[in-house]
Write a protein that holds these residues in place. Structure first.
Motif, PDB file in Angstrom:
ATOM      1  N   VAL A   6     -83.072 -11.394  -6.468  1.00  0.00           N
ATOM      2  CA  VAL A   6     -81.962 -10.437  -6.336  1.00  0.00           C
ATOM      3  C   VAL A   6     -82.510  -9.156  -5.706  1.00  0.00           C
ATOM      4  N   ILE A  29     -80.625 -12.733  -2.317  1.00  0.00           N
ATOM      5  CA  ILE A  29     -79.319 -12.086  -2.102  1.00  0.00           C
ATOM      6  C   ILE A  29     -79.494 -10.571  -2.029  1.00  0.00           C
ATOM      7  N   SER A  32     -76.020  -5.003  -0.269  1.00  0.00           N
ATOM      8  CA  SER A  32     -75.518  -4.273   0.897  1.00  0.00           C
ATOM      9  C   SER A  32     -74.970  -5.235   1.945  1.00  0.00           C
ATOM     10  N   CYS A  43     -95.853   6.118   2.582  1.00  0.00           N
ATOM     11  CA  CYS A  43     -97.316   6.236   2.578  1.00  0.00           C
ATOM     12  C   CYS A  43     -97.868   5.056   1.785  1.00  0.00           C
ATOM     13  N   LEU A  44     -98.873   4.421   2.343  1.00  0.00           N
ATOM     14  CA  LEU A  44     -99.438   3.230   1.699  1.00  0.00           C
ATOM     15  C   LEU A  44    -100.907   3.459   1.374  1.00  0.00           C
ATOM     16  N   ARG A 101     -90.349   3.821   7.510  1.00  0.00           N
ATOM     17  CA  ARG A 101     -89.843   2.773   6.603  1.00  0.00           C
ATOM     18  C   ARG A 101     -89.261   1.607   7.381  1.00  0.00           C
ATOM     19  N   SER A 120     -73.830  -9.895  -1.576  1.00  0.00           N
ATOM     20  CA  SER A 120     -73.865 -10.816  -2.710  1.00  0.00           C
ATOM     21  C   SER A 120     -74.637 -10.176  -3.867  1.00  0.00           C
ATOM     22  N   TRP A 121     -74.109 -10.290  -5.084  1.00  0.00           N
ATOM     23  CA  TRP A 121     -74.791  -9.750  -6.267  1.00  0.00           C
ATOM     24  C   TRP A 121     -74.338 -10.502  -7.516  1.00  0.00           C
ATOM     25  N   PRO A 122     -75.198 -10.497  -8.541  1.00  0.00           N
ATOM     26  CA  PRO A 122     -74.801 -11.193  -9.778  1.00  0.00           C
ATOM     27  C   PRO A 122     -73.863 -10.325 -10.611  1.00  0.00           C
ATOM     28  N   GLY A 152     -84.405  -2.933  -7.436  1.00  0.00           N
ATOM     29  CA  GLY A 152     -84.644  -1.491  -7.393  1.00  0.00           C
ATOM     30  C   GLY A 152     -84.527  -0.784  -8.732  1.00  0.00           C
ATOM     31  N   ALA A 156     -79.394  -3.755 -11.699  1.00  0.00           N
ATOM     32  CA  ALA A 156     -78.282  -4.267 -12.510  1.00  0.00           C
ATOM     33  C   ALA A 156     -78.759  -5.464 -13.325  1.00  0.00           C
ATOM     34  N   ASN A 174     -84.926  15.873  -4.317  1.00  0.00           N
ATOM     35  CA  ASN A 174     -85.913  15.801  -3.229  1.00  0.00           C
ATOM     36  C   ASN A 174     -85.258  15.464  -1.902  1.00  0.00           C
ATOM     37  N   LEU A 259     -85.245  12.329  -8.526  1.00  0.00           N
ATOM     38  CA  LEU A 259     -86.311  11.508  -9.108  1.00  0.00           C
ATOM     39  C   LEU A 259     -85.891  10.921 -10.452  1.00  0.00           C
ATOM     40  N   GLY A 276     -91.241  -4.970  -8.751  1.00  0.00           N
ATOM     41  CA  GLY A 276     -90.911  -3.788  -7.941  1.00  0.00           C
ATOM     42  C   GLY A 276     -90.324  -2.665  -8.779  1.00  0.00           C
ATOM     43  N   GLN A 287     -97.581   7.576  -4.949  1.00  0.00           N
ATOM     44  CA  GLN A 287     -97.171   6.735  -3.804  1.00  0.00           C
ATOM     45  C   GLN A 287     -97.514   5.281  -4.049  1.00  0.00           C
ATOM     46  N   GLY A 291     -97.093  -0.370  -3.151  1.00  0.00           N
ATOM     47  CA  GLY A 291     -98.350  -1.011  -3.553  1.00  0.00           C
ATOM     48  C   GLY A 291     -98.180  -1.824  -4.823  1.00  0.00           C
TER      49      GLY A 291
HETATM   50  C1  FAD Z   1     -88.570  10.094  -2.892  1.00  0.00           C
HETATM   51  C2  FAD Z   1     -89.337   8.825  -2.887  1.00  0.00           C
HETATM   52  C3  FAD Z   1     -90.455   8.700  -2.082  1.00  0.00           C
HETATM   53  C4  FAD Z   1     -91.211   7.527  -2.122  1.00  0.00           C
HETATM   54  N1  FAD Z   1     -92.330   7.431  -1.378  1.00  0.00           N
HETATM   55  C5  FAD Z   1     -93.103   6.339  -1.473  1.00  0.00           C
HETATM   56  C6  FAD Z   1     -94.298   6.229  -0.724  1.00  0.00           C
HETATM   57  O1  FAD Z   1     -94.661   7.111   0.041  1.00  0.00           O
HETATM   58  N2  FAD Z   1     -95.054   5.107  -0.890  1.00  0.00           N
HETATM   59  C7  FAD Z   1     -94.663   4.079  -1.723  1.00  0.00           C
HETATM   60  O2  FAD Z   1     -95.362   3.070  -1.832  1.00  0.00           O
HETATM   61  N3  FAD Z   1     -93.511   4.156  -2.403  1.00  0.00           N
HETATM   62  C8  FAD Z   1     -92.737   5.244  -2.305  1.00  0.00           C
HETATM   63  N4  FAD Z   1     -91.578   5.310  -3.000  1.00  0.00           N
HETATM   64  C9  FAD Z   1     -91.200   4.160  -3.842  1.00  0.00           C
HETATM   65  C10 FAD Z   1     -90.729   2.987  -2.990  1.00  0.00           C
HETATM   66  O3  FAD Z   1     -89.685   3.391  -2.156  1.00  0.00           O
HETATM   67  C11 FAD Z   1     -90.240   1.881  -3.905  1.00  0.00           C
HETATM   68  O4  FAD Z   1     -91.197   1.650  -4.896  1.00  0.00           O
HETATM   69  C12 FAD Z   1     -90.010   0.592  -3.170  1.00  0.00           C
HETATM   70  O5  FAD Z   1     -89.011   0.757  -2.216  1.00  0.00           O
HETATM   71  C13 FAD Z   1     -89.564  -0.454  -4.195  1.00  0.00           C
HETATM   72  O6  FAD Z   1     -89.119  -1.564  -3.563  1.00  0.00           O
HETATM   73  P1  FAD Z   1     -88.119  -2.563  -4.299  1.00  0.00           P
HETATM   74  O7  FAD Z   1     -87.984  -3.698  -3.373  1.00  0.00           O
HETATM   75  O8  FAD Z   1     -88.575  -2.804  -5.683  1.00  0.00           O
HETATM   76  O9  FAD Z   1     -86.764  -1.746  -4.445  1.00  0.00           O
HETATM   77  P2  FAD Z   1     -85.792  -1.203  -3.323  1.00  0.00           P
HETATM   78  O10 FAD Z   1     -86.536  -0.796  -2.114  1.00  0.00           O
HETATM   79  O11 FAD Z   1     -84.922  -0.209  -3.994  1.00  0.00           O
HETATM   80  O12 FAD Z   1     -84.929  -2.485  -2.914  1.00  0.00           O
HETATM   81  C14 FAD Z   1     -83.962  -3.028  -3.778  1.00  0.00           C
HETATM   82  C15 FAD Z   1     -82.971  -3.816  -2.938  1.00  0.00           C
HETATM   83  O13 FAD Z   1     -82.052  -4.452  -3.828  1.00  0.00           O
HETATM   84  C16 FAD Z   1     -80.727  -4.224  -3.374  1.00  0.00           C
HETATM   85  N5  FAD Z   1     -79.862  -4.273  -4.569  1.00  0.00           N
HETATM   86  C17 FAD Z   1     -79.643  -3.300  -5.470  1.00  0.00           C
HETATM   87  N6  FAD Z   1     -78.845  -3.737  -6.440  1.00  0.00           N
HETATM   88  C18 FAD Z   1     -78.545  -5.020  -6.145  1.00  0.00           C
HETATM   89  C19 FAD Z   1     -77.761  -6.015  -6.791  1.00  0.00           C
HETATM   90  N7  FAD Z   1     -77.136  -5.771  -7.940  1.00  0.00           N
HETATM   91  N8  FAD Z   1     -77.671  -7.234  -6.218  1.00  0.00           N
HETATM   92  C20 FAD Z   1     -78.305  -7.505  -5.034  1.00  0.00           C
HETATM   93  N9  FAD Z   1     -79.068  -6.585  -4.387  1.00  0.00           N
HETATM   94  C21 FAD Z   1     -79.188  -5.364  -4.947  1.00  0.00           C
HETATM   95  C22 FAD Z   1     -80.776  -2.868  -2.702  1.00  0.00           C
HETATM   96  O14 FAD Z   1     -79.708  -2.696  -1.796  1.00  0.00           O
HETATM   97  C23 FAD Z   1     -82.141  -2.939  -2.009  1.00  0.00           C
HETATM   98  O15 FAD Z   1     -82.062  -3.539  -0.756  1.00  0.00           O
HETATM   99  C24 FAD Z   1     -90.810   6.454  -2.967  1.00  0.00           C
HETATM  100  C25 FAD Z   1     -89.657   6.559  -3.753  1.00  0.00           C
HETATM  101  C26 FAD Z   1     -88.939   7.742  -3.722  1.00  0.00           C
HETATM  102  C27 FAD Z   1     -87.714   7.848  -4.595  1.00  0.00           C
END
Ligand code: FAD
Length: 373
Positions: A6, A29, A32, A43-44, A101, A120-122, A152, A156, A174, A259, A276, A287, A291
């Motif tokens: 998801v 799924i 968006s 930043c990585l 990004r 699509s979402w659950p 994210g 949900a 921010n 934040l 994640g 950051q 990672g």
């Molecule tokens: C201000 C800020 C700066 C940052 N800077 C850095 C940085 O420099 N370096 C770094 O490593 N990290 C950074 N991060 C953190 C980084 O952005 C996240 O850790 C990373 O994007 C996490 O990825 P993810 O796939 O877990 O979540 P996300 O990137 O949030 O992806 C989640 C996905 O799930 C989708 N989604 C949400 N809900 C549902 C649902 N119910 N059903 C289906 N899909 C859904 C969303 O649309 C999205 O596409 C930063 C975060 C913030 C807030």
């Protein structure tokens, strides 16, 4: 084995890349209606690059990214508080880089974007006899052996399997944007003010990624036009910050956010597993978002390749808990350290700690990299 991922962000897309070749039936799924990316640049640190290497993606990332050599913490006057080279052990296990990004997401989504089911979402998740029944927004219900929450920080899925797990707010607003490099050769610099902070991180020969934050108890700054409020808040910051804010216009794309942090880091709920930001979303002080997410999915994929499902999930939980819990706590601690700047005594303590220990993020990266084989 039938797996549902998801969310098609960093964690979801990377996991799909690892699981598909293992021969699992994987559905991915995305809520968006299109595959985008939010947040200007990213930043990585070295551990993210090591995780990307495992995915076979470090070369394409290095091709589009900018490698940095040192990190500095400074006062708004630009006076240095502390700096550290990234070329000493254990920081030199891999390069520290930054890139747009969109570029990172294009690399992660290459050759798999068409497999993502958009819109699509659950709506509901039920677990019974090691079967996960997922009812989607369409009304359709499908059975899976494993559901991976990669949706994210506001996950949900997490909130369906764990009561009272909405994230907490730090009451910090921010802004993130990309602008022209103010000074040739600038290295990542974090300027710490009284209730605000500003970061400049180079992402190419020409551009830098800027991040500004302010303590915002009642959210008033979040409701004002971003470019103007940035110019007001950081007006007393010297060059090069002033060079990065003076030319802002209403047309400048700026990502506004607040934040947040997860309340706890429980990763496993029978056959629903968190990866994640759904697991460890927290402020970006170290950051570590990408990672940690990439480390999660490599650990989960390795375990699923090696063990039968129940054992693999237990292994994932055991391997990840201490590391992600420490990372969330430390990231939250650094945000609190920045907040000390509101009083003269607090500023004295904060600045002395930075002078004595070095840049707070570098201290954290050393621990994380030391833990890696
Ligand atoms: C201000 C800020 C700066 C940052 N800077 C850095 C940085 O420099 N370096 C770094 O490593 N990290 C950074 N991060 C953190 C980084 O952005 C996240 O850790 C990373 O994007 C996490 O990825 P993810 O796939 O877990 O979540 P996300 O990137 O949030 O992806 C989640 C996905 O799930 C989708 N989604 C949400 N809900 C549902 C649902 N119910 N059903 C289906 N899909 C859904 C969303 O649309 C999205 O596409 C930063 C975060 C913030 C807030």
């Amino acid at each position: 084995m039938r797996v549902l991922i998801v969310g098609a962000g960093v964690a979801g897309c990377a996991l799909y890349r690892r699981l598909k070749p293992l021969g699992f039936t994987v559905d991915i799924i995305e809520k968006s209606s299109m595959l985008g990316s939010e947040g200007a640049a990213i930043c990585l640190p070295a551990n993210a690059m090591l995780a990307l290497k495992k995915l076979g993606l470090s070369k394409p990332v290095l091709d589009l990214a900018y490698q940095v050599d040192q990190v500095e913490y400074a006062l708004p006057s630009s006076k240095t508080l502390a700096s550290a080279s990234l070329h000493t052990a254990p920081l030199n296990k891999a390069p520290f880089v930054a890139l747009k990004r969109d570029d990172l997401m294009s690399i992660l989504r290459k050759d798999m974007a068409a497999d993502v089911q958009l819109n699509s979402w659950p709506e509901d998740i039920k677990q019974d006899n090691n079967e996960v029944l997922v009812t989607f927004q369409s009304g359709e219900t499908t059975s899976y052996d494993l559901v991976v929450a990669a949706d994210g920080i506001n996950s949900a899925v997490r909130q369906m399997v764990q009561v009272d797990s909405a994230p907490l707010s730090h009451k910090v607003t921010n802004w993130r944007y990309i602008t022209k490099k103010p000074v040739a050769g600038i290295q990542p610099t974090y300027y710490v003010g009284n209730d605000s902070a500003f970061m400049i991180y180079p992402i190419s020969e020409e551009e830098v990624y800027c991040y500004g934050q302010i303590i915002d108890e009642d959210g008033k700054f979040a409701s004002l036009p971003s470019y103007k409020v940035i110019q007001d808040i950081f007006a007393n910051y010297a060059s090069p910050v002033s060079d990065c804010i003076n030319n802002l216009t209403p047309e400048q794309p700026i990502v506004l956010g607040q934040l947040k942090t997860v309340k706890n880091t429980e990763s496993l709920f029978n056959r629903v597993v968190l990866v994640g930001d759904a697991l460890h979303g927290c402020p970006p002080s170290l950051q570590q978002g990408a990672g940690m997410s990439l480390e999660d999915i490599n650990c989960l994929a390795d375990a699923l390749e090696q063990y039968e499902l129940a054992e693999a999930l237990k292994h994932y939980q055991q391997q990840r808990t201490a590391r992600v819990t420490w990372t969330v706590k430390e990231s939250n601690k650094i945000i609190k350290l920045a907040g000390l700047g509101r009083s003269p005594i607090g500023r004295f303590i904060r600045n002395t700690m930075i002078r004595l220990k070095g840049p707070a993020n570098v201290v954290g990266w050393r621990k994380l990299l030391n833990e890696m084989e």
